[in-house]
Design a protein around this motif. Structure first.
Motif, mmCIF file in Angstrom:
data_model
loop_
_atom_site.group_PDB
_atom_site.id
_atom_site.type_symbol
_atom_site.label_atom_id
_atom_site.label_comp_id
_atom_site.label_asym_id
_atom_site.label_seq_id
_atom_site.Cartn_x
_atom_site.Cartn_y
_atom_site.Cartn_z
ATOM 1 N N ASN A 8 -6.234 -8.102 -9.002
ATOM 2 C CA ASN A 8 -6.399 -8.173 -7.549
ATOM 3 C C ASN A 8 -5.111 -7.809 -6.818
ATOM 4 N N ASP A 12 -4.762 -4.200 -4.270
ATOM 5 C CA ASP A 12 -4.405 -4.328 -2.851
ATOM 6 C C ASP A 12 -3.640 -3.107 -2.350
ATOM 7 N N LYS A 37 -13.894 -3.988 -10.195
ATOM 8 C CA LYS A 37 -13.067 -4.892 -9.385
ATOM 9 C C LYS A 37 -12.729 -4.253 -8.031
ATOM 10 N N THR A 41 -13.709 -5.891 -4.473
ATOM 11 C CA THR A 41 -12.769 -6.073 -3.356
ATOM 12 C C THR A 41 -13.376 -5.551 -2.058
#
Length: 539
Positions: A8, A12, A37, A41
């Protein structure tokens, strides 16, 4: 700097509107965990959005990786995540195909070999110029690289015709990626990436090089199974300075192929001396076609007096691999797969691209340079339609968007092409009995047509290049000449007028030496190809 980070935290850094390069030949080298993933997000935050994906092949299988993302987008009725993509093949990705057909995203397709070269050329800041695609649907004077109306409107990717010293070439254009999602087996804390347990190398290094190239070098994210304290320099496939972040993946999202999590014989750690193939309990007409292809391979070995290297396309040509193994010809006919393996037993369907016990595995850009340059001896590719001049539509229909795959590059480069497929399509009942072909119910769909829907192989250009071209079916064998198709062989048991000529929209020329196909390929048991080859090599 330690590069192993939480997934994560890494993702970003990916911003709205990014151009993302992704590795993957079906599930081989596909960074599925990073893709899922990244979409997670977006679902949680609405960002990153409007992403444009570019790939060397297809980072997906049915309901896996990018195809699973497409499925979730359709279920959510939210199409803000993907603005568009350039993928080379969509045949095993039904949800991605639906996005294209419904015009939800802009969609483009380069041939695989052009895409692999494009990554390397982007890395070296040079244009991608090639003759591959001239005179076919990829030519902008026909369809170009657009798969739907949204692509034709926006033209994020394109292809142009140029002239160099009086010769025509195509220039393929696509935006430079500023994000790379790649995969390896392991990395150290400095980011050095090993692919020692991967089934193929794919274009992983080329993608990292393209992302890091000037101007505006981007970020590269690598998915791995584990972190190693030390990786031998000879086992490093991508050096650490080309990778920004390393993310650990759960094993279920890091498989060697769609159905193989880990098999040491697939990545070359173990070489099996005897690979068992599924038995063929009853000889069928598709196997007869494959045998006729291999018979042509044997004739070529006899002519050249040496072993040969071949490429086998998906579909019926892939069955030739089974014939080669069952006839114990693998020492004389070296099979190559587009993704990089040489030798071994090539797998099919969603596992296509992977081989059991290959003798060699090379990076995919290098594999396609070999194909485009004609360094293999022969290729056998499938066909959906054949026109009167010998033009071939490999797989395109109005309601089906598959993309070109490796077909255009292989068809352009190989000096010999043996197109192989069933004579008709649709529901049929065709059996082999007493060394004869019996057509009980013929397929209602004619494949030898006046005008193919799209042209993937331009026969006129093929003849100008001096190619030897044949069209092999269960009931007839044709050869390409300057006058078009010539019928040279017919299957024992068929009526030439009723079963061949009346099932074509055009009339081929008939060879003066028209003769029955070799009856041995219609018999149960081994044909005995190995004895023919051994005699030819000795003499």
């Amino acid at each position: 700097m330690r590069k192993v980070v939480d997934v994560n935290d890494a993702l970003d850094f990916i911003k709205d509107g990014s151009v993302i390069a992704v590795s993957g030949f079906n599930m081989a080298t596909t960074p599925e965990y990073l893709l899922l993933k990244l979409y997670e997000t977006y679902r949680n935050t609405g960002h990153p959005r409007d992403l444009f994906f570019v790939a060397d092949s297809l980072p997906a299988a049915r309901n896996r990786a990018l195809d699973l993302v497409a499925k979730l987008m359709i279920e959510d009725n939210d199409f803000g995540f993907i603005r568009g993509f350039m993928l080379t093949f969509l045949g095993v990705a039904p949800n991605l195909q639906r996005l294209v057909i419904e015009n939800r995203v802009e969609a483009y397709a380069f041939p695989i070999g052009v895409a692999t070269r494009w990554f390397r050329n982007t890395a070296s800041r040079t244009p991608t110029i090639t003759k591959v695609g001239l005179g076919t649907f990829l030519d902008p004077r026909q369809d170009g690289v657009y798969l739907n109306d949204l692509a034709r409107e926006r033209k994020t990717c394109s292809v142009d015709v140029i002239s160099i010293n009086g010769d025509e070439y195509l220039v393929y254009n696509c935006p430079k990626p500023n994000v790379g999602l790649i995969r390896g087996s392991a990395a150290d804390e400095y980011g050095n990436l090993s692919m020692s347990e991967e089934a193929i190398y794919g274009s992983v290094l080329a993608i990292a090089q393209a992302v890091k190239a000037q101007p505006n070098p981007g970020r590269v994210f690598a998915q791995v199974l584990y972190v190693s304290r030390f990786i031998s320099p000879r086992d490093v496939h991508v050096p650490g300075p080309l990778i920004d972040y390393v993310v650990l993946s759960p094993p279920e999202h890091h498989t060697q192929s769609a159905s193989i999590r880990y098999d040491p014989s697939v990545c070359g750690r173990v070489l099996l001396s005897n690979v068992c193939l599924p038995s063929n309990d009853k000889l069928n007409f598709e196997y007869v076609i494959a045998r006729r292809v291999v018979l042509e391979f044997v004739s070529l070995i006899e002519k050249l007096g040496r072993p040969i290297a071949v490429n086998l396309g998906i579909g019926i040509p892939a069955l030739a691999a089974r014939v080669i193994m069952s006839e114990k010809l693998e020492d004389y006919i070296v099979m190559t797969i587009e993704s990089g393996p040489w030798g071994g037993v090539a797998l099919s369907d969603d596992d296509f691209g992977v081989a059991i016990s290959p003798k060699a595995i090379i990076p995919m850009p290098d594999q396609f340079i070999i194909y485009e340059g004609g360094a293999i001896d022969v290729a056998s590719l499938g066909f959906m339609q054949v026109g009167p001049r010998g033009d071939v539509n490999p797989s395109f229909l109005p309601e089906r968007v598959t993309g070109p795959g490796g077909f255009p590059v292989i068809a352009h480069g190989s000096p010999r092409l043996y197109f192989a497929g069933a004579f008709t399509a649709g529901k049929r009942d065709i059996i082999i009995s007493n060394d004869r072909l019996m057509i009980l119910v013929d397929g209602p769909i004619i494949k030898f047509v006046n005008k193919p829907y799209k042209i993937g192989f331009n026969a006129e250009l093929g003849l100008k290049m001096g190619k030897e071209v044949m069209y092999i079916t269960e009931r007839a064998v044709f050869r390409l000449t300057n006058e078009g198709l010539v019928l040279e062989e017919y299957a024992p048991g068929v009526d030439i007028e009723k079963d061949i000529l009346s099932k074509m929209e055009f009339k081929p020329r008939i060879s003066r030496n028209l003769h029955p196909m070799d009856e041995s390929i219609f018999r149960e048991g081994e044909v005995g190809f190995r004895k023919l080859v051994e005699y030819a090599i000795r003499h």
